[in-house]
Design an enzyme around this catalytic site. Sequence first.
Site, mmCIF file in Angstrom:
data_model
loop_
_atom_site.group_PDB
_atom_site.id
_atom_site.type_symbol
_atom_site.label_atom_id
_atom_site.label_comp_id
_atom_site.label_asym_id
_atom_site.label_seq_id
_atom_site.Cartn_x
_atom_site.Cartn_y
_atom_site.Cartn_z
ATOM 1 N N GLU A 86 26.746 34.926 19.861
ATOM 2 C CA GLU A 86 27.592 35.899 20.445
ATOM 3 C C GLU A 86 28.168 36.590 19.297
ATOM 4 O O GLU A 86 28.525 35.873 18.033
ATOM 5 C CB GLU A 86 28.669 34.941 21.230
ATOM 6 C CG GLU A 86 30.008 35.815 21.471
ATOM 7 C CD GLU A 86 29.536 36.982 22.442
ATOM 8 O OE1 GLU A 86 30.019 38.000 22.129
ATOM 9 O OE2 GLU A 86 28.762 36.708 23.431
ATOM 10 N N CYS A 97 40.316 49.721 53.396
ATOM 11 C CA CYS A 97 41.380 49.768 52.536
ATOM 12 C C CYS A 97 42.111 51.021 53.230
ATOM 13 O O CYS A 97 41.695 52.326 52.847
ATOM 14 C CB CYS A 97 41.070 49.685 51.211
ATOM 15 S SG CYS A 97 42.454 49.772 49.989
ATOM 16 N N CYS A 153 42.390 55.810 45.668
ATOM 17 C CA CYS A 153 42.343 54.803 44.532
ATOM 18 C C CYS A 153 40.790 55.077 43.941
ATOM 19 O O CYS A 153 39.824 55.259 44.855
ATOM 20 C CB CYS A 153 42.458 53.609 45.158
ATOM 21 S SG CYS A 153 42.112 52.305 43.912
ATOM 22 N N CYS A 196 37.216 51.262 44.284
ATOM 23 C CA CYS A 196 36.167 51.052 45.176
ATOM 24 C C CYS A 196 35.760 52.348 46.035
ATOM 25 O O CYS A 196 36.202 52.477 46.967
ATOM 26 C CB CYS A 196 36.766 49.838 46.366
ATOM 27 S SG CYS A 196 37.418 48.477 45.746
ATOM 28 N N ASN A 220 28.047 30.801 29.584
ATOM 29 C CA ASN A 220 27.951 30.755 31.372
ATOM 30 C C ASN A 220 26.637 30.508 31.771
ATOM 31 O O ASN A 220 26.175 29.873 32.664
ATOM 32 C CB ASN A 220 27.995 32.209 31.683
ATOM 33 C CG ASN A 220 28.260 32.418 33.100
ATOM 34 O OD1 ASN A 220 29.079 31.470 33.894
ATOM 35 N ND2 ASN A 220 27.697 33.245 33.799
ATOM 36 N N GLN A 249 32.926 36.801 34.496
ATOM 37 C CA GLN A 249 32.507 37.485 35.674
ATOM 38 C C GLN A 249 33.509 37.619 36.724
ATOM 39 O O GLN A 249 34.040 36.341 37.322
ATOM 40 C CB GLN A 249 31.315 36.823 36.329
ATOM 41 C CG GLN A 249 29.868 36.967 35.350
ATOM 42 C CD GLN A 249 29.447 38.200 35.325
ATOM 43 O OE1 GLN A 249 29.976 39.263 35.621
ATOM 44 N NE2 GLN A 249 28.483 38.323 34.404
ATOM 45 N N CYS A 295 23.932 45.062 33.706
ATOM 46 C CA CYS A 295 24.818 45.698 34.405
ATOM 47 C C CYS A 295 24.624 47.174 34.286
ATOM 48 O O CYS A 295 25.498 47.997 34.812
ATOM 49 C CB CYS A 295 26.240 45.179 33.808
ATOM 50 S SG CYS A 295 26.437 45.560 32.118
ATOM 51 N N CYS A 333 44.889 45.394 48.574
ATOM 52 C CA CYS A 333 43.710 45.390 47.664
ATOM 53 C C CYS A 333 42.674 44.518 48.262
ATOM 54 O O CYS A 333 42.640 43.471 47.649
ATOM 55 C CB CYS A 333 43.950 45.279 46.402
ATOM 56 S SG CYS A 333 42.253 45.491 45.363
#
Length: 452
Positions: free
Chosen positions: A333, A85, A91, A94, A317, A283, A407, A173
């Site tokens: 939840e 990129c 930026c 990433c 999910n 996701q 995560c 992007c």
Amino acid sequence: MKFYKPPGRSRQSASKPEKPQWVQIDGISHDLRGIARFEGKPLFVDNALPGEKVLAKVERSHGRFIEARAIEIETPSAQRHSARCQHFGRCGGCSLQYLKEQAQLEFKQQAVLEQLQRTAQVQPTQLEPPLASAPFGYRSRARLAVYYHRKQKQLRVGFRAARSKEVIHLKQCPVLAPELEALISPLQSLIDGMEGRDWISHLDLLLGDQGPAVVLRHIRPLSEEDLQQCLGFADTHLQQLFLQPGDRDSVHCIWQQDDNAQLEYRLSPFELRLNYEPLDFTQVNRQLNNAMVSQAMDWLSFEQGESVLDLFCGLGNFSLPAARAGARVTGIEGSADMVLRAEKNARSAGMIDARFDTLDLTQPGKLAAICREGIDKVILDPPRNGAVEIIRDVCQLQPVSILYISCNPATLARDAGHLRDQGYQLERLSVMDMFPQTGHIESMALFVQSGQ
């Protein structure tokens, strides 16, 4: 090899900036920054890899460690390659594009294993191969900032610079799905031609299975002329267009391609479609999500009629594939709106063995009342801060196995220690490349009762 140093405010304790120093990178941190030593402290260096000698510019100095960025490299690693990129280095989206894709996965796996060992002295009995993803074109959603500089009469639409509030005006992007990347330039032209261009603060780009959608966040009412421009843009480019004039509850659809237009994604291996609202959590990597859910169902290996508790279940999910596999599922939840949508998704799929409840999972002591008949297996998919508040409650239900989707390696390691103390061992571990080109690390861990 030199790098562009992005703008940003230094938070150094020194009265003047440190002179850049040549340092040898000896290791890599859990967030995939190079590690060196400087003035007797650990030095964490962005854009640096083990084995490299780099010219490091200090950006922040803390009490026990220092943060820096490599601005020049004398001895590049064999695992380094050119970023794809044109905005890389400015930026903040990433940060790992300089690292070859296979090496990204290897370093992420190493980071998880080291965090588990250092924090909890836990290692998996079986280390499974990482779940890999397409390196680019994978993001099905993104939030872009919008900034209009009145004096310069310049519009910027994009992500923010690393460690800065500056908005980087995007021309491309590559991590976005092609359908979303193709919207960047037309959206910039749309907003730049609007009377209320400086009232637009954010854009949410969404890719459902029926096509792209956009949420336009504005802080003042739009004129009729601006609304007509937005409608014309939507008619050419979108399946749906939403406006958000205030908080989350203010989001409303002002245009859709047809009466049946809706946001949905497929869980193809299970012949399921899940509907969602524009600001719901989903996701971002659909390909990897399908692989992740498939692996979860394989590891849990449900028998007909087994009772399953899915905590932080979201839209269903994991719940709905588990029900499809023959389990009796209870999804929990914290958001009542998400529970309603999970119930709707279950009804649409004809799932009679899936029920959902709203419960604040940060408050311990409430699971037992919901699970009076006992639980065979548990799925935990918590946010970044983990699930420490409810681990004891989960273990008191004595499930045979607990599947933990993480995560954040730090909170996974912390929680793994608590699960060990409650009689569970880490049987299987797999790193998942949900966010290629970034330092975000997702992993799947299967805990089973000791002695099973």
